[in-house]
Design an enzyme around this catalytic site. Structure first.
Site, PDB file in Angstrom:
ATOM      1  N   LYS A 187      -8.881   5.746 -19.444  1.00 60.59           N
ATOM      2  CA  LYS A 187      -9.253   6.237 -20.769  1.00 60.59           C
ATOM      3  C   LYS A 187      -8.064   6.109 -21.725  1.00 60.59           C
ATOM      4  CE  LYS A 187     -12.940   6.996 -18.450  1.00 60.59           C
ATOM      5  NZ  LYS A 187     -13.306   8.266 -17.843  1.00 60.59           N
ATOM      6  N   ARG A 206       0.849  -1.202   0.000  1.00 59.26           N
ATOM      7  CA  ARG A 206       0.000   0.000   0.000  1.00 59.26           C
ATOM      8  C   ARG A 206       0.883   1.252   0.000  1.00 59.26           C
ATOM      9  NH1 ARG A 206      -1.802   1.797   4.524  1.00 59.26           N
ATOM     10  NH2 ARG A 206      -2.384  -0.215   5.410  1.00 59.26           N
ATOM     11  N   TYR A 225     -16.680  16.262 -15.725  1.00 59.65           N
ATOM     12  CA  TYR A 225     -17.056  14.852 -15.779  1.00 59.65           C
ATOM     13  C   TYR A 225     -18.156  14.604 -14.730  1.00 59.65           C
ATOM     14  CZ  TYR A 225     -16.598   9.820 -15.091  1.00 59.65           C
ATOM     15  OH  TYR A 225     -16.843   8.486 -14.959  1.00 59.65           O
ATOM     16  N   ASP A 278      -7.808  18.273 -14.661  1.00 57.80           N
ATOM     17  CA  ASP A 278      -8.091  16.917 -15.143  1.00 57.80           C
ATOM     18  C   ASP A 278      -7.631  16.862 -16.604  1.00 57.80           C
ATOM     19  OD1 ASP A 278      -9.282  14.601 -16.195  1.00 57.80           O
ATOM     20  OD2 ASP A 278     -10.950  14.697 -14.777  1.00 57.80           O
TER      21      ASP A 278
HETATM   22  C1  LIG Z   1     -13.637   8.708 -16.589  1.00 53.61           C
HETATM   23  C2  LIG Z   1     -13.237  10.021 -16.105  1.00 53.61           C
HETATM   24  C3  LIG Z   1     -12.965  10.231 -14.752  1.00 53.61           C
HETATM   25  C4  LIG Z   1     -13.136   9.138 -13.710  1.00 53.61           C
HETATM   26  O1  LIG Z   1     -12.212   8.105 -13.878  1.00 53.61           O
HETATM   27  P1  LIG Z   1     -12.470   6.568 -13.505  1.00 53.61           P
HETATM   28  O2  LIG Z   1     -11.233   5.906 -13.934  1.00 53.61           O
HETATM   29  O3  LIG Z   1     -13.690   6.141 -14.267  1.00 53.61           O
HETATM   30  O4  LIG Z   1     -12.714   6.521 -12.038  1.00 53.61           O
HETATM   31  C5  LIG Z   1     -12.553  11.493 -14.360  1.00 53.61           C
HETATM   32  N1  LIG Z   1     -12.421  12.497 -15.252  1.00 53.61           N
HETATM   33  C6  LIG Z   1     -12.688  12.327 -16.562  1.00 53.61           C
HETATM   34  C7  LIG Z   1     -12.522  13.471 -17.494  1.00 53.61           C
HETATM   35  C8  LIG Z   1     -13.097  11.087 -17.029  1.00 53.61           C
HETATM   36  O5  LIG Z   1     -13.368  10.936 -18.327  1.00 53.61           O
END
Ligand SMILES: *Cc1c(COP(=O)(O)O)cnc(C)c1O
Length: 379
Positions: free
Chosen positions: A196, A46, A98, A171
């Site tokens: 993604k 961890r 998001y 982000d």
């Molecule tokens: C999918 C997504 C998230 C969340 O990520 P997860 O891996 O699904 O928890 C956050 N920000 C954006 C822009 C996303 O497309």
């Protein structure tokens, strides 16, 4: 080293002495001590795991940061950034976030943790400035935004934040460091859903943070260790493997997306196309200035809700599903999926209507994708 090479040789860490070209998966929760008071540098996964450290190092290097952390999902990474704040603190958010981030902020951090949030059109720097109060601690932006592809001027937001002593969290999921490096533009912390484009195969959940501000290193590492949502050794290895092809994939995603955006713009039954790579996009100039590409996601508006549903049901190669950034093209219907938790009026004011469809353009051949869309839209 250019980013193409960093994707493949992004970490100089060396925990293996066999010469293995592929980083070994250190599938161990526990590391024994050589003796009392002695350590190999690893004790419990961890806190530290060699395979995870490779991927954390790669992410930090790709983003030109000083540190990186890997999480079990993007939401786990975003959640951790909120732990930097205390009850009473205020955070300014770019609108069109998001949906999961919106849900986290408004349904958990507002009620249970006493933070407050204000959504602003982050395209308007003076609108952000007006919302700054003595309690404001940070600005959280997502650019390009989900799903209507608004672009925020990252350097301008960072300059404003510096002047008011606020943190900027960005982000960077949509463009990845291959196309955009927010830390170079003054951002303090970059967050990623690695699920993604970084992962790129619709098969692994992961999340990352990278930062440039040395004052944050100890705090972030401490929170990561204490909260425990760390990426497993195997998933860390999958992400190392995925990132080796990031630059090649991003180039293909983008080439396909640009061509499809142009093709959709010429379809009489499509009302509107949202893609920062189109010269008609309102922030096209900003996009060109702050990023080296426009990414692999676009949204478009059908003539009616019925027409949108017909497109969603009519595609055969493109699949209907809730994600983006993978080899497989996916259509998403934000009103029912990613943005279902946002109140209707608020949603519609942002252009997220029942006519809007998001397309994550995969790595298939452009001709096959347009033929598929043509059949679904025009037959
Ligand atoms: C999918 C997504 C998230 C969340 O990520 P997860 O891996 O699904 O928890 C956050 N920000 C954006 C822009 C996303 O497309």
């Amino acid at each position: 080293m250019t980013i193409n090479t960093k994707c493949i040789h992004g970490s100089t860490k060396k925990y293996d002495t066999t010469g293995a070209v592929s980083v070994p998966i250190f599938q161990s929760a526990v590391f024994s001590y050589p003796g009392v008071g002695e350590t190999t540098g690893f004790d419990y996964s961890r806190q530290q795991n060699p395979t995870r450290e490779y991927i954390e190092d790669i992410i930090a290097n790709l983003e030109n940061g000083i540190g990186g952390l890997a999480f079990a999902s993007g939401m786990a990474a975003i959640t951790l950034t909120m732990e930097l704040f205390s009850p009473g603190d205020h955070i300014i958010l770019s609108d069109n976030l998001y949906g999961g981030s919106y849900r986290l902020f408004y349904q958990i951090y507002t009620k249970n943790n006493g933070l407050s949030f204000t959504l602003v059109d982050a395209g308007d720097i003076s609108a952000i400035e007006k919302q700054i109060t003595p309690k404001t601690k940070a600005i959280f932006i997502e650019t390009p935004s989900n799903p209507v592809m608004h672009v925020t001027d990252i350097a301008a937001v960072s300059a404003l934040a510096k002047a008011h002593d606020l943190l900027v969290i960005a982000d960077n999921t949509f463009l990845t460091p291959y196309f955009q490096k927010p830390l170079d533009l003054g951002v303090d912390i970059v967050v990623h859903s690695g699920t993604k484009f970084l992962g790129g195969h619709n098969d692994t959940l992961s999340g990352f943070l990278a930062w440039s501000n040395p004052a944050l290193s100890d705090k972030l590492r401490f929170l990561h260790k204490c909260t425990g949502a760390c990426l497993s050794p195997f998933d860390s290895w999958l992400m190392i493997r995925s990132i080796k092809t990031l630059s090649v994939r991003m180039d293909r995603h983008e080439e396909n997306t640009r061509r499809i955006a142009e093709w959709l713009s010429n379809q009489p039954r499509i009302r509107k196309v949202y893609y920062p790579g189109l010269k008609t996009h309102p922030q096209y100039e900003i996009s060109c200035r702050q990023a080296t590409g426009f990414g692999g996601v676009l949204s478009f508006e059908a003539e009616s809700a019925e027409a949108a549903l017909k497109i969603l049901g009519g595609v055969r190669i493109i699949q209907f599903g809730e994600s983006l950034g993978g080899a497989e093209s996916l259509l998403t219907y934000p009103v029912l999926q990613t943005h279902a938790d946002i109140p209707k009026e608020e949603r519609e004011a942002k252009g997220i209507t029942d006519k809007l469809i998001r397309l994550s353009v995969g790595l298939e051949d452009y001709t096959d994708l347009t033929n598929d869309l043509d059949r679904a839209i025009n037959s």
